[in-house]
Design an enzyme around this catalytic site. Structure first.
Site, PDB file in Angstrom:
ATOM      1  N   GLY A 432     139.605  14.999  43.891  1.00  0.00           N
ATOM      2  CA  GLY A 432     139.328  15.457  42.401  1.00  0.00           C
ATOM      3  C   GLY A 432     138.411  16.997  42.662  1.00  0.00           C
ATOM      4  O   GLY A 432     138.910  17.683  42.016  1.00  0.00           O
ATOM      5  N   HIS A 715     136.906   9.879  36.549  1.00  0.00           N
ATOM      6  CA  HIS A 715     137.065  10.011  37.930  1.00  0.00           C
ATOM      7  C   HIS A 715     138.569  10.857  38.431  1.00  0.00           C
ATOM      8  O   HIS A 715     139.445  10.215  38.540  1.00  0.00           O
ATOM      9  CB  HIS A 715     137.275   8.538  38.783  1.00  0.00           C
ATOM     10  CG  HIS A 715     135.984   7.842  38.054  1.00  0.00           C
ATOM     11  ND1 HIS A 715     134.729   7.961  38.650  1.00  0.00           N
ATOM     12  CD2 HIS A 715     135.985   6.950  37.193  1.00  0.00           C
ATOM     13  CE1 HIS A 715     133.994   7.065  38.161  1.00  0.00           C
ATOM     14  NE2 HIS A 715     134.687   6.292  37.352  1.00  0.00           N
ATOM     15  N   THR A 716     138.254  12.301  38.573  1.00  0.00           N
ATOM     16  CA  THR A 716     139.373  12.890  38.781  1.00  0.00           C
ATOM     17  C   THR A 716     140.105  12.565  39.841  1.00  0.00           C
ATOM     18  O   THR A 716     141.567  12.806  40.171  1.00  0.00           O
ATOM     19  CB  THR A 716     138.973  14.608  38.884  1.00  0.00           C
ATOM     20  OG1 THR A 716     138.083  14.895  39.767  1.00  0.00           O
ATOM     21  CG2 THR A 716     138.445  14.822  37.530  1.00  0.00           C
ATOM     22  N   CYS A 717     139.651  12.000  41.004  1.00  0.00           N
ATOM     23  CA  CYS A 717     140.284  11.803  42.407  1.00  0.00           C
ATOM     24  C   CYS A 717     141.489  10.531  41.873  1.00  0.00           C
ATOM     25  O   CYS A 717     142.304  10.517  42.524  1.00  0.00           O
ATOM     26  CB  CYS A 717     139.369  11.214  43.322  1.00  0.00           C
ATOM     27  SG  CYS A 717     137.965  12.120  43.681  1.00  0.00           S
ATOM     28  N   PHE A 718     141.309   9.943  40.926  1.00  0.00           N
ATOM     29  CA  PHE A 718     142.105   8.681  40.427  1.00  0.00           C
ATOM     30  C   PHE A 718     142.571   8.853  38.824  1.00  0.00           C
ATOM     31  O   PHE A 718     143.221   7.926  38.564  1.00  0.00           O
ATOM     32  CB  PHE A 718     141.486   7.271  40.439  1.00  0.00           C
ATOM     33  CG  PHE A 718     140.459   7.146  41.706  1.00  0.00           C
ATOM     34  CD1 PHE A 718     141.044   7.063  42.842  1.00  0.00           C
ATOM     35  CD2 PHE A 718     139.197   7.183  41.613  1.00  0.00           C
ATOM     36  CE1 PHE A 718     140.368   6.768  44.048  1.00  0.00           C
ATOM     37  CE2 PHE A 718     138.268   7.202  42.904  1.00  0.00           C
ATOM     38  CZ  PHE A 718     138.813   6.892  43.869  1.00  0.00           C
TER      39      PHE A 718
END
Length: 750
Positions: A432, A715-718
């Site tokens: 993210g 949660h930008t990573c996901f």
């Protein structure tokens, strides 16, 4: 009440049997379920489990509830929350396993017409009409498309067509008297129509048609495939029909990668018809097509060189009686077209086509070229490690700290996986932070209001940007090289797929994109890049008599105060050469080359130097300028219906379902800017891949945050958006807008 270990073991076995009986219920008939229940009762009696019936009933209820909720969640997850177009689901018998895994027979989009007018009394029976969307020719096209088809006489050649509806979904093909697929063929250079033998085979499982055409004579033909009276989106193509011997000769030359040559006559060049055509030789290699002439039969001189790429086009013009040879034109968009006559014209074009298709992966559709491009980029850098490389960035001095952090990087470092840390922030980079860094850095580099490296030629707020020739002295050419490396890095990361995909946040001018792939700049680019100049000057000169305007082949440069600074000659002594109706198009092309290319040549060369360090120019050249923009920047068209069809969610409580329903109602009213902010808030990037939400990895996910009346989090990573519970839709609307507008940058622990 505590149970013995033996009783616990037996109840565990019971739960397993209950689950199996649930499977039986969905897979088999009611009779079999009754038999299973009877056997279960007998087994319970034999094992003295009546003592635990209270706990058993509670367990059964929980299993049934969990099973029902799971099925309901899967059905709701798959079903788009929309009215028009509505997605209808097949209600035929399906196994429990298919329901559990979410595999349904989904029909294509349909139009739903509500057969009543508001207001109506609650409780009345109402009706609605469902009409399946028909095939849309403008969205239907060939699979593995080639602009030139090479075949032999009396041999059926298959053209595979994928039928799609107006929403771009696969559509069922049904013939009727008014709408059907047909092909129109004419011999090149003539008006003579030719009717090939045609057969259509339909694969209902894949929803594809195979149109087999059989040409009976050798030659060059132009073909158009249409559905009804509307041409397919890529329905135009050429057909080269070669003899069996000629095709074998071409295939052998292709396999051996030989330097093949053919004799020809040069009829026109530099927009002028030659009074005495030149004898030239055409050399074809896997990468180039070259025109040479020879003096005294031994001294060769290269006249023109063309890359074997999609931008190099062949146009078939008929027959030249003087030399007894067919005529064709070669135009690569970078040089003036040349007109040639050659007896082996069809063999030359077929050889070029075979090399071309091999160079671009066998198809000229964007999706196929994109897949080939990404595969070649991965292969090019496969020996370089993609291990993590930490870089620390100061958000307050983003551009300069990024330049400093990467200043000493070599090619191997640029191929590594950047792990970004923003100084003074707690966020951990699982993808993210990296996406946000690329997003912010691209804005800093390419926004005309930030670094000053790029500018708009138009005053329009949506204007496209290109390198700024009037940049500040502080903006060194090295900055353009760095910008090129960032774009190359984005393309390289995207080729790795999955969560590595990076898009460039920019809206580049068409003339700038054209120069990145080696195309010639011409005056038509003013229409998109500088619409004000195009409307006020270019279009008038193009469409009107200019006698009396006293134009010359020069360009006057004025200051902001309107004072004449200098006069630039577009050609030697251009200020003394008048522009006439005969040469005005040449003048407009030279003006475009001066304004859009020559004046920013240093900046473009620096950008290309950085870009080509990671991405070679021969791979970029397989795209046109519009495709290159899609490859670099993805799409900026946001469809709520697309998001509804390509998202997942976790959570099934009534409270969360209510908030989720509110979410769809709210974003249905979002502007493009608000949708961009929502996507950036959730994924770290405001742009979508070329295929929209369907290509977003991981999928856009919505889940509850188990809080009340707080701001949504992500949660930008996901690619995960977390929605709290709210008292009302108004409160939710306000909180969502605050989150996406004020919280779209920065990371921390909550």
């Amino acid at each position: 009440m505590e149970l013995s270990s033996t009783a616990q073991r037996k109840i565990t076995i019971l739960l397993a049997i209950i689950f199996l009986s649930s499977l039986v219920y969905y897979i088999n008939s009611e009779r079999k379920v009754a038999v299973a229940n009877k056997e279960l009762t007998t087994w319970m009696h034999d094992n003295n489990l009546n003592l635990y019936m209270k706990e058993f009933n509670a367990a059964v209820g929980m299993i049934v509830l969990v099973t029902a909720v799971s099925i309901g969640v899967m059905i709701v997850t798959r079903q788009p929350n929309q009215i028009q177009p509505a997605t209808l689901y097949h209600t035929g018998k399906k196994s429990f396993l298919n329901l559990f895994s979410g595999r349904y027979d989904i029909t294509q989009y349909a139009t739903v017409t509500w057969d009543w007018e508001e207001p109506q009394v609650v409780g009345r029976t109402m009706t609605f009409t469902v009409k399946v969307r028909p095939i849309d020719a403008s969205k239907t096209g060939f699979v593995n498309y080639a602009s030139t088809v090479v075949c032999t006489p009396d041999t059926a050649y298959p053209l595979v067509i994928e039928a799609r509806d107006s929403f771009g979904n696969l559509a069922q093909y049904k013939t009727d008297q008014n709408n059907y697929f047909k092909i129109k063929v004419t011999e090149s250079g003539t008006d003579g129509k030719y009717v090939p033998a045609t057969q259509i085979f339909y694969n209902s499982a894949q929803k594809q048609l195979a149109m087999h055409i059989k040409m009976e004579k050798e030659g060059c033909f132009q073909a158009t495939v249409s559905y009804g009276d509307i041409k397919l989106k890529n329905g135009d193509f050429n057909i080269l029909v070669l003899s069996d011997d000629a095709l074998i000769c071409v295939d052998k030359s292709i396999k051996r990668n030989r330097n093949i040559w053919y004799e020809a006559r040069l009829l026109e060049c530099n927009h002028e018809k030659l009074s005495k055509p030149k004898k030239v030789f055409i050399y074809i290699t896997p990468k180039q097509l070259k025109l040479k002439e020879y003096f005294l039969k031994i001294i060769g001189r290269r006249l023109y060189t063309y890359r074997v790429c999609p931008s190099t086009k062949f146009q078939f013009n008929g027959f030249n009686n003087q030399f007894g040879a067919p005529v064709f034109t070669i135009d690569d968009g970078a040089q003036a077209p040349v007109v040639l006559a050659a007896r082996e014209r069809n063999i030359i074009a077929a050889t070029f086509t075979k090399f071309l298709l091999r160079n671009i992966g066998g198809s000229e559709t964007f999706q196929d070229k994109q897949s080939f491009f990404q595969h070649e980029v991965r292969t090019l850098h496969q020996r370089r490690s993609h291990t993590s490389l930490s870089i620390k960035i100061d958000r307050s001095r983003l551009l300069h700290s990024s330049l400093k952090a990467t200043r000493n990087f070599d090619l191997s470092d640029w191929c590594k996986n950047f792990e970004v840390t923003f100084i003074g922030e707690e966020g951990l980079d699982w993808g993210g932070l990296r996406r946000e860094w690329f997003e912010l850095l691209c804005k800093e580099l390419f926004d005309h209001n930030d670094s000053g490296l790029f500018k708009r030629l138009s005053e329009d707020s949506q204007g496209l940007v290109q390198p700024n020739r009037d940049r500040s002295p502080d903006c060194d050419v090295k900055m353009y090289e760095f910008a090129g490396k960032i774009v190359g890095k984005c393309l390289y990361e995207s080729s790795l797929g999955g969560s590595y995909r990076q898009l460039v946040r920019a809206r580049f001018s068409r003339s700038f994109l054209a120069q990145l792939i080696g195309l010639r700049v011409h005056y038509r680019y003013f229409e998109t890049d500088d619409p004000d100049l195009y409307k006020s000057k270019i279009k008038y000169i193009e469409e009107n008599d200019i006698d009396g305007m006293e134009l010359t082949f020069s360009e006057e440069v004025y200051s902001d105060c309107g004072l004449l600074l200098k006069v630039v000659d577009l050609i030697p002594n251009g200020s003394k050469i008048p522009v006439t109706n005969e040469n005005k198009l040449q003048y407009l092309d030279l003006l475009a080359q001066h304004r859009l290319a020559n004046s920013v040549r240093e900046e473009i060369d620096g950008f290309l130097k950085g870009l080509n360090e990671l991405i070679p120019d021969n791979l970029l050249s397989i795209f046109d300028e519009n495709e290159l923009e899609l490859l670099l920047c993805g799409t900026m068209k946001y469809s709520v219906a697309d998001l509804k069809n390509n998202h997942t969610f976790a959570g099934s409580s009534p409270t969360f379902r209510r908030v989720l329903d509110w979410f769809w109602i709210i974003i249905d009213s979002f502007t493009d800017e608000q949708m961009a902010r929502l996507i950036q808030f959730t994924t770290g990037c405001s742009q979508l891949p070329p295929g929209g939400f369907a290509e977003l990895t991981p999928k856009f996910q919505i889940s509850p945050s188990y809080t009340f009346n707080t701001l949504p989090t992500a949660h930008t990573c996901f690619n995960n958006l977390c929605l709290p519970d709210y008292d009302s839709i108004e409160q939710f609307h306000r909180s969502l807008l605050i989150a996406i507008n004020e919280g779209n940058q920065g990371f921390g622990f909550v």
